[in-house]
Enzyme design. Structure first.
Site, PDB file in Angstrom:
ATOM      1  N   GLU A  46       0.834  -1.201   0.000  1.00  0.00           N
ATOM      2  CA  GLU A  46       0.000   0.000   0.000  1.00  0.00           C
ATOM      3  C   GLU A  46       0.872   1.256   0.000  1.00  0.00           C
ATOM      4  OE1 GLU A  46      -4.227   0.060   1.801  1.00  0.00           O
ATOM      5  OE2 GLU A  46      -3.015   1.151   3.260  1.00  0.00           O
ATOM      6  N   HIS A  75       6.452 -27.055   3.052  1.00  0.00           N
ATOM      7  CA  HIS A  75       5.623 -28.121   2.481  1.00  0.00           C
ATOM      8  C   HIS A  75       4.557 -27.557   1.557  1.00  0.00           C
ATOM      9  CE1 HIS A  75       7.376 -31.238   5.105  1.00  0.00           C
ATOM     10  NE2 HIS A  75       7.536 -30.217   5.939  1.00  0.00           N
ATOM     11  N   LYS A 112     -13.867   1.509  -4.160  1.00  0.00           N
ATOM     12  CA  LYS A 112     -14.878   1.976  -3.194  1.00  0.00           C
ATOM     13  C   LYS A 112     -15.949   2.801  -3.887  1.00  0.00           C
ATOM     14  CE  LYS A 112     -11.787   2.966   0.595  1.00  0.00           C
ATOM     15  NZ  LYS A 112     -11.468   3.988   1.584  1.00  0.00           N
TER      16      LYS A 112
END
Length: 549
Positions: free
Chosen positions: A355, A387, A515
């Protein structure tokens, strides 16, 4: 902050040539050439954190040129501008002073000619008093019972930081049970509310503006749930606190403004855990431990601001990161903590880094098209990652620099668990750096009684090229102090890279468009009518959603 294109510096041009000169030199060869490489390429902080950067594709000339780059990009001046409260977040006309929140020396810090430290100290004192009352049981709910559960409702920096730290410092937690709700998906708040009792639950609503859609949607649902039990709006004051600056909206919600904890516009969300946003941390581990968290960060601030470049840990890590992503072609960095308590550390700095430095426009407003800015950050705790995705790191076609982080001392002494964990920590960086040659693979097969003719078809698959860059960060023990220092170390690394990338690291305009479009789409989801106001894909998705719901 000055506007300097890094590619136009003498150092950048020299680094481009240096990369060509060093291209055929492996990490293994660098160790052979420099017998004291570990001592020469490692740094210590407060005798509690060791940073070993020797397993990188660098030599002393690389470091010298990178430091020259930092100087040509006016890093020292930018650093002083930040610490002195200058408005280095130019696109929002704000200072950047998360360092003032942990200024344990209490030296004056000025913004617009006003010392901010009295207000910082006042909020800390208010937080301390509040924590003491809640933790001691003096704070009672609406039926006279003490608080047992705390639900932090926030998103982004109001959630990721507090959640990461409370998890990292679980060995220091008290009797209060912490919960974190962030997602606007109703499942998140619904599942949390199933675990708590309205009589003994305290909600912290963390939103600077008290208008953040996700946070306020969850807060309103929590309020309805609470009132269904309490049946009295006046009781909200005993069960809700606000981490905000919007007095009017806090009062409207029903929260007593005595239970409102302020922070300021010079505190960025992803740097806010040191502020009132960290109230959940202080409630979880106690205020004394919260102060130790601040103290560790403050010590790292002092180190970053005063240590010479050659001994400066955040600067060194930042410069190596720039070398990896802009000269060696790496696009991502993996953060791999070998400590289960740090299981959200990578996620926290995924926000902190991406960000901050995920920008394609430089400080002059020009599109960046000839160098890379922020890398993709990701990671999981070890040994789980071994793994899952280490296969690609070891034998894939991409360069993925890794930060391995581990404590020398564990909080849970259990048989030989910690030795096994740390043996993997040490082994992985060794394997990534030095690999395994064809000759070594063949020798292993011969030792196992196989002939080379039998195994010639499998040998290529068992070769490890090595030469994969890593940093090893060994911490004496994860404590509030060392965790604070670690977080601040990475914060300053991000800052240094942003300065050299010639970008504004403290805004986040990239989160706004989605947004805005969501607010436009929301009313379209109410009825059953077909939508055709968007592109064909978005229209099709919305209409299918409506037919299936």
């Amino acid at each position: 902050m000055q506007n300097i294109n890094p590619t136009q510096t003498n150092a950048w041009k020299a680094l481009e040539q240096h990369q060509k000169d060093l291209e055929q030199v492996t990490i293994q060869q660098l160790f052979e050439q420099e017998p004291t490489r570990f001592n020469d390429y490692s740094l210590k902080f407060a005798e509690q954190i060791l940073v070993d950067y020797s397993k990188n594709n660098i030599n002393q000339q690389t470091l010298s040129l990178l430091r020259q780059l930092a100087k040509e990009c006016a890093l020292n001046e930018a650093t002083e501008s930040m610490f002195n409260g200058e408005k280095i977040n130019r696109t929002e006309n704000r200072a950047v002073l998360h360092t003032a929140l942990r200024n344990c020396a209490n030296t004056p810090v000025y913004v617009d000619g006003k010392d901010v430290m009295p207000e910082v100290n006042a909020v800390l004192a208010k937080m301390k008093s509040f924590c003491q009352r809640v933790i001691s049981g003096d704070w009672k709910g609406y039926t006279g019972k003490a608080i047992t559960d705390v639900v932090n409702i926030g998103i982004g920096g109001s959630d990721l930081g507090p959640y990461m730290v409370t998890e990292a410092l679980r060995p220091y937690k008290n009797h209060l049970t912490m919960h974190f709700v962030s997602n606007v998906d109703g499942t998140h708040i619904a599942e949390t509310l199933k675990k708590v009792n309205p009589e003994t639950t305290l909600f912290l609503v963390a939103s600077k503006t008290f208008t953040t859609q996700e946070t306020m949607t969850n807060a309103i649902s929590a309020r309805k749930w609470f009132l269904a039990a309490a049946q009295d709006e006046s009781q909200i004051a005993k069960h809700f606190a606000a981490l905000s600056t919007n007095v009017k909206e806090v009062e409207k919600f029903g929260i007593d403004t005595h239970n409102m904890f302020e922070f300021w516009d010079w505190v960025g969300g992803r740097y806010s855990l040191w502020s009132a946003i960290g109230l959940s941390i202080a409630l979880s581990i106690g205020f004394d431990n919260f102060e130790q968290l601040l103290a560790g960060a403050h010590e790292m601030d002092k180190h970053f601001r005063t240590a010479p470049m050659e001994q400066n840990i955040p600067i060194t890590l930042a410069l190596i990161g720039i070398w990896n992503c802009n000269f060696l072609g790496a696009e991502t960095e993996a953060m791999l903590p070998y400590d289960q308590y740090l299981h959200r550390f990578a996620a926290y700095f995924q926000q902190g880094n991406m960000e901050s430095n995920g920008k394609y426009v430089d400080r002059s407003g020009q599109v960046i098209n000839n160098y890379q800015t922020g890398p993709i950050i990701w990671g999981e705790p070890g040994t789980n990652g071994q793994h899952a995705f280490y296969q690609l790191i070891h034998q894939g076609t991409k360069i993925i620099p890794c930060d391995f982080i581990a404590p020398a001392q564990t909080h849970n002494v259990l048989s030989d668990h910690h030795n096994k964990l740390l043996s993997n920590f040490f082994a992985q960086t060794e394997a990534l750096a030095f690999g395994k040659t064809q000759q070594e693979v063949e020798a292993e097969f011969i030792q196992a009684g196989k002939s080379l003719d039998e195994v010639k078809n499998i040998v290529p698959f068992k070769i490890f090229t090595g030469n994969k860059p890593t940093n090893s960060i060994l911490v004496q023990k994860i404590t509030p102090f060392t965790l604070g220092a670690l977080i601040a170390m990475y914060e300053h690394k991000i800052f240094v890279q942003g300065v050299i990338f010639n970008i504004y690291s403290f805004d986040q305009w990239g989160v706004e468009l989605g947004k805005q479009l969501a607010n436009r789409i929301l009313p379209e989801l109410v009825g059953d009518e077909q939508i055709n106001s968007h592109d064909s894909s978005t229209n099709g998705l919305i209409n299918q959603f409506k037919s299936w719901r």
